[in-house]
Design an enzyme around this catalytic site. Structure first.
Site, PDB file in Angstrom:
ATOM      1  N   ASP A  57      -5.618  24.226  39.890  1.00 53.62           N
ATOM      2  CA  ASP A  57      -5.311  25.453  40.071  1.00 53.62           C
ATOM      3  C   ASP A  57      -6.188  26.460  40.743  1.00 53.62           C
ATOM      4  OD1 ASP A  57      -4.116  28.013  39.782  1.00 53.62           O
ATOM      5  OD2 ASP A  57      -3.928  27.737  37.340  1.00 53.62           O
ATOM      6  N   ARG A 111     -14.121  28.050  33.231  1.00 56.02           N
ATOM      7  CA  ARG A 111     -14.050  29.200  34.527  1.00 56.02           C
ATOM      8  C   ARG A 111     -15.407  29.812  34.661  1.00 56.02           C
ATOM      9  NH1 ARG A 111      -7.865  31.067  33.547  1.00 56.02           N
ATOM     10  NH2 ARG A 111      -6.764  29.248  33.282  1.00 56.02           N
ATOM     11  N   GLN A 126      -6.025  26.018  26.198  1.00 54.47           N
ATOM     12  CA  GLN A 126      -4.512  26.642  26.163  1.00 54.47           C
ATOM     13  C   GLN A 126      -3.690  25.530  25.897  1.00 54.47           C
ATOM     14  OE1 GLN A 126      -4.142  28.796  29.720  1.00 54.47           O
ATOM     15  NE2 GLN A 126      -3.350  27.153  30.782  1.00 54.47           N
ATOM     16  N   ASP A 246       4.375  37.361  32.683  1.00 57.07           N
ATOM     17  CA  ASP A 246       3.404  37.292  31.776  1.00 57.07           C
ATOM     18  C   ASP A 246       4.141  37.784  30.397  1.00 57.07           C
ATOM     19  OD1 ASP A 246       1.369  36.433  33.290  1.00 57.07           O
ATOM     20  OD2 ASP A 246       0.410  38.288  33.638  1.00 57.07           O
ATOM     21  N   GLU A 259      -2.619  39.777  26.854  1.00 60.80           N
ATOM     22  CA  GLU A 259      -1.498  38.769  27.466  1.00 60.80           C
ATOM     23  C   GLU A 259      -2.015  37.388  26.729  1.00 60.80           C
ATOM     24  OE1 GLU A 259      -1.943  35.593  31.403  1.00 60.80           O
ATOM     25  OE2 GLU A 259      -2.322  37.758  31.659  1.00 60.80           O
ATOM     26  N   SER A 262       0.761  32.923  30.621  1.00 58.83           N
ATOM     27  CA  SER A 262       1.475  33.416  31.804  1.00 58.83           C
ATOM     28  C   SER A 262       2.260  32.029  32.137  1.00 58.83           C
ATOM     29  CB  SER A 262       0.147  33.385  32.856  1.00 58.83           C
ATOM     30  OG  SER A 262       0.638  33.275  34.203  1.00 58.83           O
TER      31      SER A 262
END
Length: 345
Positions: A57, A111, A126, A246, A259, A262
């Site tokens: 991604d 990340r 996730q 979202d 959030e 997504s």
């Protein structure tokens, strides 16, 4: 630290042991509900993929993936995944998943460029999910149907947690509200995208913002999206663009929108070519993933990611994601969190 929110008089509702039990309760129950709701079966996913295949991604296109050389492959480089947005679609094709069925997996990512705060960590976990759709299902109505299913699973999880722990009271509304990012801009033209999210989430309690990735009437994006998985540029019957969005909820512990997911209907060949051109990324057409899609080797699909630690944080009424997961935090943040009653793992 300026990005750290410190709720006044905050005190965790669960001690360390009950928190760990609550995390397992949330994860076990929600993933079973998600699987049943969307007809998904669990698969095993990679922690890293080969560099240069177009499978990882790209997020907003600026984040650096963690890379490392592989000795037995002549020091060719692999990348720790940012998410599995494109890998899942390859898996659907490989496993010949039929229309109406799909897969989900536990995705673990690093990340390294994340800006750390109450909601963002270097470590991302996730539920990544993906399901095969027909050409007729590539529309806003079907997208909303799936969103409602996911939101129902979230609310059922919230009820279960409140049944287990008397100190935790449900706060999510019965229904989720839908609004396009263009409509939201028209309502609050002088606010930033995040401020608009806070406004609409506080008003409705739970909202799905449609159309994220393309430029709005003011020439700006609501938020960034990679051009090669979500379809954010397809015209829809109501005149708006976008088949993604979202899920956000208003979170009273932090007094802000959060959030939780997504997601979106994925690009077909036409949308992929259109979005690559819009973003100036036409060179990606030669990559492995993109060639598979352009040569009709991949099914049409819908998919997304749902934050595990973030969902647990909200369900257990925690003020910092570091109360849920073990990660690395700046010493200053750890000190401030301790003083504010937020014990980081």
């Amino acid at each position: 630290m300026s990005q750290l929110l410190k709720p006044e008089n905050y005190k965790p509702l669960l001690d360390a042991r009950k928190t760990e039990q609550g995390i397992k309760l949330v994860k076990d129950f929600f993933q079973q509900n998600l699987s049943t709701e969307l007809r998904l079966h669990r698969v095993t996913a990679p922690l890293f993929v080969m560099q240069g295949l177009g499978i990882n991604d790209n997020l907003n296109g600026t984040e650096r993936p963690v890379t490392f050389p592989i000795k037995d492959l002549g020091d060719k480089k692999a990348e720790v995944v940012h998410s599995l947005a494109k890998w899942k679609r390859l898996s659907l094709a490989e496993n010949k998943i039929p229309v109406g069925m799909g897969i989900y997996t536990d995705m673990n990512a690093i990340r390294a460029d994340e800006e750390l705060d109450n909601l963002h960590s270097l470590y991302v976990d996730q539920w990544d999910w993906e399901a095969v759709v027909s050409a007729e299902q590539r529309n806003i109505d079907y997208l909303k149907e799936v969103v409602r299913g996911i939101y129902s699973a979230i609310r059922r999880t919230e009820f279960l947690v409140s049944e287990h722990y008397d100190s935790i009271k449900p706060f999510l509304p019965r229904d989720i509200h839908f609004i396009h990012s263009e409509e939201l801009l028209a309502m609050y033209p002088d606010l930033s995208p995040k401020e608009r999210e806070d406004k609409i989430a506080k008003q409705y309690g739970a909202v799905f913002i449609i159309g994220i990735g393309g430029k709005l009437a003011n020439g700006e994006k609501h938020d960034g999206r990679s051009p090669d998985y979500d379809d954010w540029s397809t015209p829809t019957p109501d005149g708006y663009k976008g088949l993604n969005g979202d899920i956000l909820i208003w979170y009273p512990v932090l007094n802000r929108a959060v959030e939780l997911s997504s997601m979106g209907i994925r690009v077909d060949k036409e949308a992929l070519l259109r979005q690559l051109e819009i973003c100036g990324d036409e060179d990606r057409k030669q990559l492995y993933f993109h060639q598979q899609l352009l040569n009709d080797k991949l099914p049409l699909s819908i998919g997304g990611g749902i934050g595990q630690s973030r969902l647990c944080m909200v369900m257990l009424h925690k003020a910092h994601v570091g109360e849920i997961q073990a990660s690395i935090w700046p010493d200053e943040m750890r000190s401030e969190c301790k003083q504010a009653g937020m014990p980081l793992i």
